[in-house]
Design a protein around this motif. Structure first.
Motif, PDB file in Angstrom:
ATOM      1  N   ARG A  18       8.215 -39.304  -4.161  1.00 33.13           N
ATOM      2  CA  ARG A  18       9.332 -40.179  -4.703  1.00 33.13           C
ATOM      3  C   ARG A  18       9.861 -40.806  -3.490  1.00 33.13           C
ATOM      4  O   ARG A  18      10.207 -42.171  -3.953  1.00 33.13           O
ATOM      5  CB  ARG A  18      10.318 -39.054  -5.116  1.00 33.13           C
ATOM      6  CG  ARG A  18      11.197 -40.009  -6.149  1.00 33.13           C
ATOM      7  CD  ARG A  18      12.053 -38.868  -7.048  1.00 33.13           C
ATOM      8  NE  ARG A  18      12.742 -39.429  -8.079  1.00 33.13           N
ATOM      9  CZ  ARG A  18      13.630 -39.129  -8.979  1.00 33.13           C
ATOM     10  NH1 ARG A  18      14.208 -37.682  -8.999  1.00 33.13           N
ATOM     11  NH2 ARG A  18      14.304 -39.695 -10.000  1.00 33.13           N
ATOM     12  N   LEU A  19      10.082 -40.481  -2.542  1.00 29.89           N
ATOM     13  CA  LEU A  19      10.632 -41.227  -1.432  1.00 29.89           C
ATOM     14  C   LEU A  19       9.721 -42.311  -1.053  1.00 29.89           C
ATOM     15  O   LEU A  19      10.216 -43.639  -0.903  1.00 29.89           O
ATOM     16  CB  LEU A  19      10.706 -40.314  -0.080  1.00 29.89           C
ATOM     17  CG  LEU A  19      12.074 -39.445  -0.228  1.00 29.89           C
ATOM     18  CD1 LEU A  19      11.991 -38.566   1.123  1.00 29.89           C
ATOM     19  CD2 LEU A  19      13.396 -40.404  -0.059  1.00 29.89           C
ATOM     20  N   ALA A  20       8.478 -42.272  -0.958  1.00 25.51           N
ATOM     21  CA  ALA A  20       7.474 -43.171  -0.812  1.00 25.51           C
ATOM     22  C   ALA A  20       7.579 -44.217  -1.672  1.00 25.51           C
ATOM     23  O   ALA A  20       7.500 -45.644  -1.592  1.00 25.51           O
ATOM     24  CB  ALA A  20       6.031 -42.763  -0.758  1.00 25.51           C
ATOM     25  N   SER A  21       7.616 -43.788  -3.177  1.00 24.08           N
ATOM     26  CA  SER A  21       7.951 -44.631  -4.461  1.00 24.08           C
ATOM     27  C   SER A  21       9.327 -45.687  -4.414  1.00 24.08           C
ATOM     28  O   SER A  21       9.214 -46.861  -4.195  1.00 24.08           O
ATOM     29  CB  SER A  21       7.822 -44.048  -5.570  1.00 24.08           C
ATOM     30  OG  SER A  21       8.330 -44.860  -6.553  1.00 24.08           O
ATOM     31  N   TRP A  22      10.179 -44.881  -3.680  1.00 21.09           N
ATOM     32  CA  TRP A  22      11.532 -45.727  -3.279  1.00 21.09           C
ATOM     33  C   TRP A  22      11.311 -46.779  -2.324  1.00 21.09           C
ATOM     34  O   TRP A  22      11.902 -47.899  -2.417  1.00 21.09           O
ATOM     35  CB  TRP A  22      12.618 -44.912  -3.056  1.00 21.09           C
ATOM     36  CG  TRP A  22      13.128 -44.065  -4.241  1.00 21.09           C
ATOM     37  CD1 TRP A  22      12.592 -44.271  -5.524  1.00 21.09           C
ATOM     38  CD2 TRP A  22      13.954 -42.778  -4.208  1.00 21.09           C
ATOM     39  NE1 TRP A  22      13.232 -43.262  -6.382  1.00 21.09           N
ATOM     40  CE2 TRP A  22      14.234 -42.348  -5.513  1.00 21.09           C
ATOM     41  CE3 TRP A  22      14.891 -42.480  -3.169  1.00 21.09           C
ATOM     42  CZ2 TRP A  22      14.976 -41.369  -5.952  1.00 21.09           C
ATOM     43  CZ3 TRP A  22      15.464 -41.162  -3.646  1.00 21.09           C
ATOM     44  CH2 TRP A  22      15.778 -40.657  -4.700  1.00 21.09           C
ATOM     45  N   GLY A  23      10.512 -46.456  -1.172  1.00 20.63           N
ATOM     46  CA  GLY A  23      10.292 -47.058  -0.233  1.00 20.63           C
ATOM     47  C   GLY A  23       9.548 -48.464  -0.422  1.00 20.63           C
ATOM     48  O   GLY A  23      10.095 -49.716  -0.151  1.00 20.63           O
ATOM     49  N   HIS A  24       8.638 -48.372  -1.292  1.00 20.22           N
ATOM     50  CA  HIS A  24       7.851 -49.561  -1.783  1.00 20.22           C
ATOM     51  C   HIS A  24       8.787 -50.491  -3.012  1.00 20.22           C
ATOM     52  O   HIS A  24       8.700 -51.759  -2.778  1.00 20.22           O
ATOM     53  CB  HIS A  24       6.721 -48.999  -2.752  1.00 20.22           C
ATOM     54  CG  HIS A  24       5.637 -48.766  -1.843  1.00 20.22           C
ATOM     55  ND1 HIS A  24       4.822 -49.510  -0.979  1.00 20.22           N
ATOM     56  CD2 HIS A  24       5.064 -47.448  -1.884  1.00 20.22           C
ATOM     57  CE1 HIS A  24       4.046 -48.761  -0.296  1.00 20.22           C
ATOM     58  NE2 HIS A  24       4.040 -47.578  -0.777  1.00 20.22           N
ATOM     59  N   THR A  25       9.899 -49.858  -3.453  1.00 19.61           N
ATOM     60  CA  THR A  25      10.811 -50.427  -4.429  1.00 19.61           C
ATOM     61  C   THR A  25      11.736 -51.228  -3.510  1.00 19.61           C
ATOM     62  O   THR A  25      12.036 -52.216  -3.832  1.00 19.61           O
ATOM     63  CB  THR A  25      11.534 -49.278  -5.498  1.00 19.61           C
ATOM     64  OG1 THR A  25      10.471 -48.756  -6.364  1.00 19.61           O
ATOM     65  CG2 THR A  25      12.406 -50.368  -6.168  1.00 19.61           C
ATOM     66  N   SER A  62       2.145 -53.317   4.928  1.00 20.40           N
ATOM     67  CA  SER A  62       1.606 -52.366   6.003  1.00 20.40           C
ATOM     68  C   SER A  62       2.749 -51.986   6.726  1.00 20.40           C
ATOM     69  O   SER A  62       2.391 -51.229   7.883  1.00 20.40           O
ATOM     70  CB  SER A  62       0.533 -53.255   6.650  1.00 20.40           C
ATOM     71  OG  SER A  62       1.119 -54.101   7.261  1.00 20.40           O
ATOM     72  N   GLY A  63       4.033 -52.392   6.598  1.00 25.83           N
ATOM     73  CA  GLY A  63       5.067 -52.171   7.395  1.00 25.83           C
ATOM     74  C   GLY A  63       5.624 -50.638   7.135  1.00 25.83           C
ATOM     75  O   GLY A  63       5.319 -49.991   6.204  1.00 25.83           O
ATOM     76  N   ARG A  64       6.723 -50.377   7.896  1.00 25.57           N
ATOM     77  CA  ARG A  64       7.289 -48.974   7.599  1.00 25.57           C
ATOM     78  C   ARG A  64       7.973 -48.731   6.629  1.00 25.57           C
ATOM     79  O   ARG A  64       8.811 -49.887   5.972  1.00 25.57           O
ATOM     80  CB  ARG A  64       8.239 -48.633   8.913  1.00 25.57           C
ATOM     81  CG  ARG A  64       8.613 -47.343   8.858  1.00 25.57           C
ATOM     82  CD  ARG A  64       9.845 -47.179   9.911  1.00 25.57           C
ATOM     83  NE  ARG A  64      10.879 -48.106   9.753  1.00 25.57           N
ATOM     84  CZ  ARG A  64      12.198 -48.072  10.537  1.00 25.57           C
ATOM     85  NH1 ARG A  64      12.111 -47.109  11.408  1.00 25.57           N
ATOM     86  NH2 ARG A  64      13.023 -48.741  10.318  1.00 25.57           N
ATOM     87  N   VAL A  95      15.968 -43.512   5.416  1.00 30.68           N
ATOM     88  CA  VAL A  95      14.864 -42.301   5.610  1.00 30.68           C
ATOM     89  C   VAL A  95      13.723 -43.212   5.760  1.00 30.68           C
ATOM     90  O   VAL A  95      13.719 -43.965   4.922  1.00 30.68           O
ATOM     91  CB  VAL A  95      14.701 -41.707   4.235  1.00 30.68           C
ATOM     92  CG1 VAL A  95      13.427 -40.683   4.178  1.00 30.68           C
ATOM     93  CG2 VAL A  95      15.746 -40.578   4.011  1.00 30.68           C
ATOM     94  N   SER A  96      12.802 -42.909   6.563  1.00 32.38           N
ATOM     95  CA  SER A  96      11.727 -43.827   6.912  1.00 32.38           C
ATOM     96  C   SER A  96      10.364 -43.023   7.005  1.00 32.38           C
ATOM     97  O   SER A  96      10.571 -41.892   7.358  1.00 32.38           O
ATOM     98  CB  SER A  96      12.041 -44.629   8.038  1.00 32.38           C
ATOM     99  OG  SER A  96      12.235 -44.020   9.168  1.00 32.38           O
ATOM    100  N   PHE A  97       9.214 -43.728   6.831  1.00 24.97           N
ATOM    101  CA  PHE A  97       8.124 -43.128   6.879  1.00 24.97           C
ATOM    102  C   PHE A  97       7.138 -44.128   8.014  1.00 24.97           C
ATOM    103  O   PHE A  97       7.116 -45.291   7.483  1.00 24.97           O
ATOM    104  CB  PHE A  97       7.464 -42.779   5.661  1.00 24.97           C
ATOM    105  CG  PHE A  97       5.934 -42.163   5.815  1.00 24.97           C
ATOM    106  CD1 PHE A  97       5.843 -41.006   6.204  1.00 24.97           C
ATOM    107  CD2 PHE A  97       4.825 -43.086   5.614  1.00 24.97           C
ATOM    108  CE1 PHE A  97       4.747 -40.208   6.519  1.00 24.97           C
ATOM    109  CE2 PHE A  97       3.521 -42.373   5.618  1.00 24.97           C
ATOM    110  CZ  PHE A  97       3.390 -41.131   6.139  1.00 24.97           C
ATOM    111  N   ASP A  98       6.760 -43.605   8.941  1.00 20.81           N
ATOM    112  CA  ASP A  98       6.130 -44.576  10.029  1.00 20.81           C
ATOM    113  C   ASP A  98       4.527 -44.429  10.067  1.00 20.81           C
ATOM    114  O   ASP A  98       3.852 -45.052  10.560  1.00 20.81           O
ATOM    115  CB  ASP A  98       6.451 -44.232  11.498  1.00 20.81           C
ATOM    116  CG  ASP A  98       6.126 -42.870  11.956  1.00 20.81           C
ATOM    117  OD1 ASP A  98       5.277 -41.946  11.121  1.00 20.81           O
ATOM    118  OD2 ASP A  98       6.465 -42.386  12.894  1.00 20.81           O
ATOM    119  N   GLY A  99       3.943 -43.860   8.908  1.00 21.09           N
ATOM    120  CA  GLY A  99       2.691 -43.734   8.593  1.00 21.09           C
ATOM    121  C   GLY A  99       1.974 -42.263   9.040  1.00 21.09           C
ATOM    122  O   GLY A  99       0.780 -41.975   8.892  1.00 21.09           O
TER     123      GLY A  99
END
Length: 251
Positions: free
Chosen positions: A24-31, A111-113, A160-164
């Motif tokens: 869900r966090l990944a989906s929010w990041g793309h949004t 492709s960014g964070r 909240v972040s995801f660096d890959g």
């Protein structure tokens, strides 16, 4: 509690969401990335076509309409969407500030964070043991993070972040740091500091910057980065094929 007090330092921790929370966090990041790019294009179009400067208030109203039309936009917490629009507003202010080194705002790449911002009033942080803490996020609930250092103050915001590779949470913290008074000195004395991001920074607040590379050097650097990326992709594919052949031989 006064949430209008700004953070004056940051704290970053390793976050450990569950699989469902991470999805869900990944989906929010793309949004958030889509929202930032769309808001940027909207501002650019309004200025180029109508010479109108859109502000964060008008764009928040457009966001409210988008939340009614698209379920995936409505799934993003409203506070996070508003924070994204405030980020682009601040990016424009930095660009317009003649004393700030920032350039014009640019699009966020896929492709960014991934990152999802939250205002302080939308989250809650507590420590559960010597090594662990939890942060309560809207629509998700509590998420564990490694308490690797003290907060040291009141939390004003979070990202909240995801660096890959891993998830992290960064807190903007207000620790009530007092700005030291300037030393008395003659008006003609100006300190100069040379750096990397800004070529020359002066003690009176003036900054002078310049491009350190020519357009041709920038193109060559982009070509070399692209070549390195292709080589890395080829190396990974070759490694995968080799491991597959090794498993077949052992079988």
């Amino acid at each position: 509690m006064m949430w209008n007090v700004k953070a004056d330092t940051g704290r970053r921790y390793r976050l450990y969401p569950t699989e469902d929370q991470a999805q869900r966090l990944a989906s929010w990041g793309h949004t958030c990335r889509w929202l930032y790019n769309t808001a940027l294009e909207q501002r650019q179009f309004a200025w180029q076509q109508r010479k109108v400067t859109l502000g964060v208030t008008a764009q928040c109203a457009h966001l409210t309409e988008a939340r009614k039309d698209f379920d995936w936009v409505a799934d993003l917490p409203a506070q996070s969407g508003q924070q994204v629009l405030r980020q682009i507003e601040q990016a424009y202010r930095n660009w317009w500030d003649p004393h700030h080194p920032a350039g014009a705002p640019t699009r966020k790449r896929r492709s960014g964070r991934l990152s999802v911002p939250f205002p302080g009033q939308a989250i809650a942080v507590r420590r559960v043991s010597r090594r662990w803490g939890v942060v309560r996020l809207p629509k998700i609930g509590e998420v564990r993070f490694r308490w690797s250092r003290p907060l040291g103050g009141a939390v004003r915001n979070a990202v909240v972040s995801f660096d890959g590779v891993a998830w992290h949470v960064g807190f903007g913290v207000h620790i009530d740091v007092k700005t030291p008074e300037a030393h008395a000195q003659p008006a003609t004395v100006v300190g100069v500091d040379r750096g990397v991001k800004v070529a020359v920074a002066m003690s009176d607040g003036r900054m002078w910057n310049r491009a350190f590379t020519s357009p041709g050097q920038e193109r060559e650097l982009a070509r070399l980065k692209s070549k390195a990326g292709r080589q890395e992709t080829a190396r990974r594919k070759h490694g995968t094929k080799t491991s597959n052949r090794a498993r077949k031989i052992r079988a």
